[in-house]
Write a protein that holds these residues in place. Structure first.
Motif, PDB file in Angstrom:
ATOM      1  N   THR A  26       0.832  -1.211   0.000  1.00 47.30           N
ATOM      2  CA  THR A  26       0.000   0.000   0.000  1.00 47.30           C
ATOM      3  C   THR A  26       0.861   1.253   0.000  1.00 47.30           C
ATOM      4  OG1 THR A  26      -0.149  -0.062   2.423  1.00 47.30           O
ATOM      5  CG2 THR A  26      -1.911  -1.147   1.174  1.00 47.30           C
ATOM      6  N   ARG A  49       2.605  12.577  15.695  1.00 42.78           N
ATOM      7  CA  ARG A  49       1.228  12.061  15.612  1.00 42.78           C
ATOM      8  C   ARG A  49       0.529  12.236  16.947  1.00 42.78           C
ATOM      9  NH1 ARG A  49      -0.835   7.553  12.188  1.00 42.78           N
ATOM     10  NH2 ARG A  49      -2.414   6.335  13.258  1.00 42.78           N
ATOM     11  N   ASN A  53      -4.463   8.858  18.253  1.00 40.85           N
ATOM     12  CA  ASN A  53      -4.674   8.184  16.968  1.00 40.85           C
ATOM     13  C   ASN A  53      -3.984   6.813  16.962  1.00 40.85           C
ATOM     14  OD1 ASN A  53      -5.315   7.570  14.365  1.00 40.85           O
ATOM     15  ND2 ASN A  53      -4.206   9.275  13.427  1.00 40.85           N
ATOM     16  N   ILE A  56      -1.952   0.640  13.327  1.00 39.32           N
ATOM     17  CA  ILE A  56      -2.152  -0.708  12.787  1.00 39.32           C
ATOM     18  C   ILE A  56      -0.919  -1.541  13.131  1.00 39.32           C
ATOM     19  CG2 ILE A  56      -2.370  -2.046  10.657  1.00 39.32           C
ATOM     20  CD1 ILE A  56      -3.723   0.442   9.398  1.00 39.32           C
ATOM     21  N   HIS A  58       1.260  -5.000  12.221  1.00 44.18           N
ATOM     22  CA  HIS A  58       1.492  -5.914  11.098  1.00 44.18           C
ATOM     23  C   HIS A  58       2.038  -7.247  11.588  1.00 44.18           C
ATOM     24  CE1 HIS A  58       1.518  -1.824   9.566  1.00 44.18           C
ATOM     25  NE2 HIS A  58       1.267  -2.286   8.356  1.00 44.18           N
ATOM     26  N   THR A 109      -9.792  -1.600  21.244  1.00 47.26           N
ATOM     27  CA  THR A 109      -9.658  -2.342  19.982  1.00 47.26           C
ATOM     28  C   THR A 109      -8.239  -2.226  19.432  1.00 47.26           C
ATOM     29  OG1 THR A 109     -10.353  -0.391  18.759  1.00 47.26           O
ATOM     30  CG2 THR A 109     -12.064  -1.972  19.342  1.00 47.26           C
ATOM     31  N   ARG A 113      -3.100  -6.282  10.485  1.00 48.12           N
ATOM     32  CA  ARG A 113      -3.086  -6.652   9.060  1.00 48.12           C
ATOM     33  C   ARG A 113      -1.829  -7.426   8.677  1.00 48.12           C
ATOM     34  NH1 ARG A 113      -1.576  -4.349   3.978  1.00 48.12           N
ATOM     35  NH2 ARG A 113      -0.021  -2.688   4.072  1.00 48.12           N
ATOM     36  N   PRO A 134       2.336   2.864  11.257  1.00 44.33           N
ATOM     37  CA  PRO A 134       1.537   3.858  10.535  1.00 44.33           C
ATOM     38  C   PRO A 134       2.263   4.220   9.250  1.00 44.33           C
ATOM     39  CG  PRO A 134       2.864   4.949  12.194  1.00 44.33           C
ATOM     40  CD  PRO A 134       3.149   3.461  12.314  1.00 44.33           C
ATOM     41  N   SER A 135       1.620   4.958   8.383  1.00 42.90           N
ATOM     42  CA  SER A 135       2.310   5.427   7.186  1.00 42.90           C
ATOM     43  C   SER A 135       3.506   6.284   7.611  1.00 42.90           C
ATOM     44  CB  SER A 135       1.341   6.223   6.311  1.00 42.90           C
ATOM     45  OG  SER A 135       0.674   7.212   7.077  1.00 42.90           O
ATOM     46  N   SER A 173      -4.333   0.912   3.318  1.00 44.30           N
ATOM     47  CA  SER A 173      -5.250  -0.227   3.360  1.00 44.30           C
ATOM     48  C   SER A 173      -6.689   0.191   3.681  1.00 44.30           C
ATOM     49  CB  SER A 173      -4.776  -1.224   4.426  1.00 44.30           C
ATOM     50  OG  SER A 173      -4.788  -0.625   5.707  1.00 44.30           O
ATOM     51  N   ARG A 187     -12.270   3.181   6.496  1.00 47.85           N
ATOM     52  CA  ARG A 187     -11.442   3.834   5.469  1.00 47.85           C
ATOM     53  C   ARG A 187     -11.516   3.006   4.194  1.00 47.85           C
ATOM     54  NH1 ARG A 187      -5.093   4.844   6.618  1.00 47.85           N
ATOM     55  NH2 ARG A 187      -4.941   2.596   6.298  1.00 47.85           N
ATOM     56  N   ARG A 213     -14.003   6.813  16.360  1.00 47.41           N
ATOM     57  CA  ARG A 213     -13.539   5.439  16.198  1.00 47.41           C
ATOM     58  C   ARG A 213     -12.238   5.349  15.425  1.00 47.41           C
ATOM     59  NH1 ARG A 213     -17.041   0.956  17.055  1.00 47.41           N
ATOM     60  NH2 ARG A 213     -19.152   1.684  17.355  1.00 47.41           N
ATOM     61  N   SER A 214     -12.030   6.248  14.520  1.00 46.51           N
ATOM     62  CA  SER A 214     -10.825   6.164  13.692  1.00 46.51           C
ATOM     63  C   SER A 214     -10.284   7.571  13.515  1.00 46.51           C
ATOM     64  CB  SER A 214     -11.185   5.548  12.349  1.00 46.51           C
ATOM     65  OG  SER A 214     -10.050   4.994  11.749  1.00 46.51           O
ATOM     66  N   GLY A 216      -7.706   8.881  12.718  1.00 50.94           N
ATOM     67  CA  GLY A 216      -6.930   9.210  11.528  1.00 50.94           C
ATOM     68  C   GLY A 216      -7.821   9.656  10.395  1.00 50.94           C
TER      69      GLY A 216
END
Ligand code: TXA
Ligand code: MG
Length: 320
Positions: A26, A49, A53, A56, A58, A109, A113, A134-135, A173, A187, A213-214, A216
């Motif tokens: 991605t 950041r 926030n 993710i 991996h 939560t 991924r 994160p990115s 993603s 997203r 909830r998100s 970002g």
């Protein structure tokens, strides 16, 4: 730069709590050992950041991911079809998880991924730990799709950048929230709503009205320095043009085409690199030609709307 196999060097740095930028299919991620609080805190510091926030995490394989969260039948089904690949699942944290609470940013939560990129896969297999990622851009800016983009955005704040060339998908993603009974698309991304709907009955789209909830997904995001103007019908010589399709609008100072043949996959892969290239030019604003709101076009338009949104700190109050 360390000599020898860069994957081994990167895995060693991660185990020492250092930050490693790595390519995924991605965008490039800014990686740290997800079980190491200090390392994860380093990600927030390097990106600037906001701590609210979440990140993710991996994994190398589904079993490893499933251990850290409540992996229900829906998750199993989606993992079976789409992993490894550009889909992040938000699930309840397993109370026994070793993942740092910082990755969840105060929520109960965790997003997980499995990336589908040879370098990311090799790194995850070699380091043996889950990797928060994160990115790899400064917070609020365009996600990097090349090692050079990472260098330009985060440079000295990363201990190592693994160069895997240009990211084939080019958009972050798809994020799907399965932490409650109703699946919710947080997203849009390369795994489309149509594809997800083939596996799950009812998917709600977007944030709900409750708690954020998100985070970002604040409106202004993925933002170039210059103003971005969507659905351009005309363009001037003091503007840059992000074109789509065989007939770019005439008259722009500089034009880059997302896809001359109108191919959405090609457009997604080019989107962030073209935005960056036009942003670093001397033009007043970036005009964008319309992109069809179908398939991958939904994710492309989502990112473009965020790039064009007002960059107002008060939006937090307005939106939520
Ligand atoms: O493609 C990608 O997802 C890339 C590569 C590196 O994997 N990563 C990425 O991470 O884009 P980031 O942090 O830039 O974006 C993650 C998005 C954010 O919008 C964040 O708010 C959301 O996912 N997110 C993360 N954890 C979440 C959670 N527990 N609940 C809701 N949203 C979450
Ligand atoms: Mg990001």
């Amino acid at each position: 730069m360390t000599s020898g196999d860069p994957i081994i060097s990167a895995a060693k740095l991660l185990s020492e709590g250092k930050l490693v930028a790595f390519p995924t299919e991605t965008v490039y991620g800014l990686g740290a050992d997800a079980t190491n609080d200090q390392a994860v805190a380093g990600i927030f510091a390097a990106k600037g950041r906001p701590r609210f926030n979440p990140l993710i995490v991996h994994f190398a394989n589904t079993e490893a991911a499933a251990q850290e969260v409540v992996f229900d039948v829906r998750a199993e089904r989606l993992a079976e079809r789409f992993w490894p690949g550009p889909l992040s699942l938000v699930l309840q944290r397993n109370p026994e998880t070793r993942i740092s609470l910082l990755c969840s940013a105060g929520l109960d939560t965790q997003a997980v991924r499995l990336p589908d990129h040879p370098v990311a896969k090799a790194l995850l297999a070699s380091c043996g730990c889950p990797v928060a990622g994160p990115s790899a851009n400064a917070s609020g800016r365009i996600s990097p799709t090349s090692a050079e983009d990472v260098r330009a955005s985060l440079g000295g704040r990363v201990d190592l950048i693994l160069d895997g060339g240009a990211c084939p998908v080019g958009l972050e993603s798809t994020v799907l929230d399965l932490s409650s009974e109703r699946a919710r698309l947080l997203r849009p991304g390369a795994v489309t709503l149509e594809e997800l709907s083939e596996e799950l009955d009812e998917i709600v789209v977007g944030q709900d009205q409750g708690p954020l909830r998100s985070p970002g997904q604040l409106t202004s995001h993925y933002a170039p320095e210059r103003p971005v103007l969507l659905d351009a019908k005309t363009v001037d010589a003091d503007q840059a043009l992000l074109a789509f399709g065989p007939v770019p609008l005439p008259g722009a100072g500089k034009t880059l085409n997302l896809s001359e043949s109108g191919d959405l996959k090609e457009a997604a892969a080019n989107l962030f690199a073209h935005l960056r290239a036009l942003d670093s030019s001397a033009y007043r604003s970036i005009a964008v030609m319309p992109i069809p709101e179908t398939g991958l076009g939904i994710a492309i338009n989502d990112r473009l709307r965020r790039a064009a949104a007002p960059r107002n700190i008060d939006e937090l109050k307005v939106q939520f």
